[in-house]
Scaffold this motif. Structure first.
Motif, PDB file in Angstrom:
ATOM      1  N   PRO A 167       0.806  -1.220   0.000  1.00  0.00           N
ATOM      2  CA  PRO A 167       0.000   0.000   0.000  1.00  0.00           C
ATOM      3  C   PRO A 167       0.836   1.266   0.000  1.00  0.00           C
ATOM      4  N   MET A 168       1.967   1.262   0.705  1.00  0.00           N
ATOM      5  CA  MET A 168       2.786   2.468   0.780  1.00  0.00           C
ATOM      6  C   MET A 168       3.354   2.834  -0.585  1.00  0.00           C
ATOM      7  N   VAL A 169       3.753   1.844  -1.383  1.00  0.00           N
ATOM      8  CA  VAL A 169       4.278   2.128  -2.718  1.00  0.00           C
ATOM      9  C   VAL A 169       3.169   2.656  -3.618  1.00  0.00           C
ATOM     10  N   LEU A 171       0.688   4.395  -2.631  1.00  0.00           N
ATOM     11  CA  LEU A 171       0.489   5.771  -2.171  1.00  0.00           C
ATOM     12  C   LEU A 171       1.586   6.684  -2.715  1.00  0.00           C
ATOM     13  N   TYR A 172       2.819   6.187  -2.709  1.00  0.00           N
ATOM     14  CA  TYR A 172       3.940   6.974  -3.230  1.00  0.00           C
ATOM     15  C   TYR A 172       3.763   7.252  -4.719  1.00  0.00           C
ATOM     16  N   ASN A 173       3.285   6.256  -5.492  1.00  0.00           N
ATOM     17  CA  ASN A 173       3.078   6.469  -6.923  1.00  0.00           C
ATOM     18  C   ASN A 173       2.006   7.520  -7.182  1.00  0.00           C
ATOM     19  N   ALA A 174       1.028   7.609  -6.278  1.00  0.00           N
ATOM     20  CA  ALA A 174      -0.021   8.625  -6.424  1.00  0.00           C
ATOM     21  C   ALA A 174       0.457   9.994  -5.950  1.00  0.00           C
ATOM     22  N   PHE A 175       1.318  10.014  -4.921  1.00  0.00           N
ATOM     23  CA  PHE A 175       1.806  11.263  -4.328  1.00  0.00           C
ATOM     24  C   PHE A 175       3.328  11.189  -4.150  1.00  0.00           C
ATOM     25  N   PRO A 176       4.097  11.319  -5.237  1.00  0.00           N
ATOM     26  CA  PRO A 176       5.544  11.124  -5.128  1.00  0.00           C
ATOM     27  C   PRO A 176       6.248  12.093  -4.201  1.00  0.00           C
ATOM     28  N   PHE A 177       5.600  13.229  -3.859  1.00  0.00           N
ATOM     29  CA  PHE A 177       6.258  14.185  -2.976  1.00  0.00           C
ATOM     30  C   PHE A 177       6.379  13.685  -1.537  1.00  0.00           C
ATOM     31  N   ILE A 178       5.751  12.542  -1.208  1.00  0.00           N
ATOM     32  CA  ILE A 178       5.897  11.999   0.143  1.00  0.00           C
ATOM     33  C   ILE A 178       7.106  11.062   0.234  1.00  0.00           C
ATOM     34  N   GLY A 179       7.968  11.111  -0.782  1.00  0.00           N
ATOM     35  CA  GLY A 179       9.106  10.213  -0.819  1.00  0.00           C
ATOM     36  C   GLY A 179      10.050  10.347   0.350  1.00  0.00           C
ATOM     37  N   LEU A 181       9.227  10.353   3.394  1.00  0.00           N
ATOM     38  CA  LEU A 181       8.748   9.565   4.523  1.00  0.00           C
ATOM     39  C   LEU A 181       9.376   8.172   4.505  1.00  0.00           C
ATOM     40  N   PRO A 182       9.532   7.544   5.677  1.00  0.00           N
ATOM     41  CA  PRO A 182      10.043   6.170   5.695  1.00  0.00           C
ATOM     42  C   PRO A 182       8.986   5.207   5.156  1.00  0.00           C
ATOM     43  N   GLY A 183       9.426   4.073   4.644  1.00  0.00           N
ATOM     44  CA  GLY A 183       8.475   3.086   4.144  1.00  0.00           C
ATOM     45  C   GLY A 183       9.110   2.149   3.149  1.00  0.00           C
ATOM     46  N   GLU A 184       8.267   1.290   2.555  1.00  0.00           N
ATOM     47  CA  GLU A 184       8.762   0.269   1.640  1.00  0.00           C
ATOM     48  C   GLU A 184       9.436   0.855   0.407  1.00  0.00           C
ATOM     49  N   HIS A 185       9.010   2.052  -0.040  1.00  0.00           N
ATOM     50  CA  HIS A 185       9.633   2.667  -1.212  1.00  0.00           C
ATOM     51  C   HIS A 185      11.110   2.943  -0.966  1.00  0.00           C
ATOM     52  N   LYS A 186      11.476   3.279   0.258  1.00  0.00           N
ATOM     53  CA  LYS A 186      12.885   3.503   0.601  1.00  0.00           C
ATOM     54  C   LYS A 186      13.667   2.197   0.535  1.00  0.00           C
ATOM     55  N   THR A 187      13.063   1.123   1.030  1.00  0.00           N
ATOM     56  CA  THR A 187      13.727  -0.187   0.993  1.00  0.00           C
ATOM     57  C   THR A 187      13.981  -0.639  -0.440  1.00  0.00           C
ATOM     58  N   ILE A 188      12.983  -0.428  -1.316  1.00  0.00           N
ATOM     59  CA  ILE A 188      13.136  -0.814  -2.719  1.00  0.00           C
ATOM     60  C   ILE A 188      14.316  -0.098  -3.358  1.00  0.00           C
ATOM     61  N   LEU A 189      14.415   1.211  -3.136  1.00  0.00           N
ATOM     62  CA  LEU A 189      15.494   1.975  -3.754  1.00  0.00           C
ATOM     63  C   LEU A 189      16.854   1.566  -3.213  1.00  0.00           C
ATOM     64  N   LYS A 190      16.932   1.236  -1.925  1.00  0.00           N
ATOM     65  CA  LYS A 190      18.185   0.751  -1.341  1.00  0.00           C
ATOM     66  C   LYS A 190      18.582  -0.577  -1.979  1.00  0.00           C
ATOM     67  N   ASN A 191      17.584  -1.461  -2.171  1.00  0.00           N
ATOM     68  CA  ASN A 191      17.861  -2.750  -2.813  1.00  0.00           C
ATOM     69  C   ASN A 191      18.320  -2.575  -4.255  1.00  0.00           C
ATOM     70  N   VAL A 192      17.676  -1.641  -4.976  1.00  0.00           N
ATOM     71  CA  VAL A 192      18.050  -1.391  -6.370  1.00  0.00           C
ATOM     72  C   VAL A 192      19.492  -0.916  -6.457  1.00  0.00           C
ATOM     73  N   GLU A 193      19.903  -0.058  -5.536  1.00  0.00           N
ATOM     74  CA  GLU A 193      21.281   0.426  -5.561  1.00  0.00           C
ATOM     75  C   GLU A 193      22.267  -0.712  -5.324  1.00  0.00           C
ATOM     76  N   GLU A 194      21.906  -1.659  -4.465  1.00  0.00           N
ATOM     77  CA  GLU A 194      22.789  -2.800  -4.237  1.00  0.00           C
ATOM     78  C   GLU A 194      22.876  -3.686  -5.491  1.00  0.00           C
ATOM     79  N   ILE A 195      21.732  -3.874  -6.180  1.00  0.00           N
ATOM     80  CA  ILE A 195      21.740  -4.643  -7.423  1.00  0.00           C
ATOM     81  C   ILE A 195      22.596  -3.942  -8.474  1.00  0.00           C
TER      82      ILE A 195
END
Length: 444
Positions: A167-169, A171-179, A181-195
């Motif tokens: 749900p948090m992602v 929400l982020y796709n609908a309102f990207p300016f809340i980026g 905030l902590p949440g799953e979207h931050k975890t995804i980007l951290k994982n992408v950087e490691e990949i």
């Protein structure tokens, strides 16, 4: 509605009240006259409050029963058009491929692109087996299944695919300016950087052993072409594109096929009579010989079962969103350029006009009265049109060869004491089966 999701919506509302007038003004814009109908949106959040936060495609399927095969929803401040059922999806993505062919600008994706003795959980071994095929293509070698780097890569990709459906992602796709905030979207980007860090390391290793006459992998071929076009300012062969392509192929080439296979084994445990008929056909056609992809033409029942597994599993219920490349009049509605388009693949694979028992596992969907395999035009698990899955042919081969080889060597049963096999899907960007244990009994 999850408490965390409700809190996030409330926080977003507080942070962005200034957007309300913009949204209200936008809904009256002339460009949305004769726009597809849909549920009335609320200021700021649009229709997010009515969507199932974990399985939004279920809400969209229900809405299609009210509003028809072409309808609209509002994701935050952005309007989206949903295509439901085979006729609408095929007409848009194939017959109007140019107008509906742009890739949607999704904030999360844009950010990402910068033992047989005991019951076993087959998720890791299935992921690793399938993943090594795409690894061999991309890198030119295979990993040991216990290699910590390989296992870490698999975990990162699987976690991202699970979190993309959170749900948090959404929400982020609908309102990207809340980026912030902590949440799953931050975890995804951290994982992408490691990949990406892993991929850069592979680049450097490949550059050190590059040979024009002996290309060992996709990355080698890309880097050779990059050197040949280094004087071209408009070349597509630059490092950022290579990072993105490799990352996407890793993700798409690993998880989706292995998820389909896991669904297949789970369904065969649920329906042992289907498993027995597949094994009988394998014995009759192959005996102990290793399966070849062309053998599928001599194995109509096995081929039908594999297709029905993909249809029933419905692992990508909502296709990767599209965007209209130009203004288009479609099915009597005017859809402006830049509108988010959501092809609802779940509604295609469950279209009652094309499948007699859409909610059931029924291999006869792909068999005629003589027991011969029949193609179904509404079989679109890989989507359609310009943005059809690039790995469709590889996935089809993998599914047939893995599935046939596994059923040739093993019989799959529930663990002792398990009397009911649960077919409820887990939550994620794709819809894998819930974690479960399998007994793989060697066939004599």
């Amino acid at each position: 509605m999850d408490l965390a999701f409700a809190i996030a919506i409330l926080l977003t509302s507080v942070l962005s009240l200034v957007a309300i007038l913009h949204v209200m003004k936008g809904t009256k814009s002339s460009k949305y006259r004769n726009f597809p109908p849909g549920p009335r949106p609320l200021p700021l959040i649009g229709n997010l409050h009515i969507l199932n936060p974990k399985k939004p495609y279920l809400t969209l399927i229900e809405l299609s029963k009210t509003y028809g095969p072409v309808f609209s929803v509002q994701m935050g401040s952005r309007k989206a058009v949903v295509l439901a059922g085979y006729e609408a999806v095929k007409d848009a993505l194939v017959n109007h491929a140019e107008e509906f062919g742009d890739r949607a600008r999704i904030p999360m994706f844009q950010q990402m692109d910068k033992g047989n003795g005991q019951p076993l959980d087959n998720a890791i071994v299935m992921n690793a087996s399938v993943a090594n095929i795409i690894v061999a293509i991309l890198l030119g070698h295979r990993y040991d299944y216990q290699d910590p780097t390989f296992l870490r890569l698999l975990n990162l990709i699987n976690e991202n695919l699970r979190l993309l459906g959170s749900p948090m992602v959404s929400l982020y796709n609908a309102f990207p300016f809340i980026g912030f905030l902590p949440g799953e979207h931050k975890t995804i980007l951290k994982n992408v950087e490691e990949i990406c860090s892993f991929t850069r390391t592979v680049f450097l290793e490949s550059l050190g052993h590059l040979d024009d006459d002996h290309k060992r992998s996709f990355i080698d071929a890309f880097l050779v072409r990059q050197q040949k076009e280094k004087s071209n300012p408009d070349t597509y062969f630059h490092n950022n594109n290579l990072l993105t392509v490799v990352k996407n192929l890793f993700s798409a080439g690993m998880e989706t096929t292995s998820t389909s296979l896991r669904w297949g084994l789970l369904l065969l445990m649920k329906y042992p009579e289907v498993q027995k008929k597949v094994q009988e056909e394998i014995e009759r056609v192959l005996g102990s010989a290793q399966a070849q992809y062309d053998d599928r033409n001599k194995m109509p029942y096995t081929n039908a079962v594999i297709h029905e597994i993909q249809r029933f599993a419905n692992i990508l219920p909502i296709s990767i969103p599209h965007e209209t490349a130009s203004d288009v009049t479609f099915k009597g509605y005017f859809i402006p350029k830049g509108t988010l388009i959501i092809p609802l693949l779940a509604s295609v694979l469950q279209d009652e006009a094309h499948f007699a028992k859409p909610k059931e596992f029924y291999p006869e969907h792909f068999l005629d009265s003589e027991g011969q395999f029949v193609k179904k035009e509404a079989f679109l698990p890989f989507s359609a049109g310009r943005r059809v899955c690039a790995g469709e042919n590889l996935a089809r081969m993998e599914l047939f060869l893995f599935f046939t080889s596994l059923l040739q060597k093993f019989t799959f049963r529930p663990p002792p004491g398990v009397t009911d096999v649960d077919l409820t899907p887990a939550v994620g960007f794709t819809t894998p089966p819930k974690p479960h244990m399998v007994c793989a009994v060697a066939r004599s």
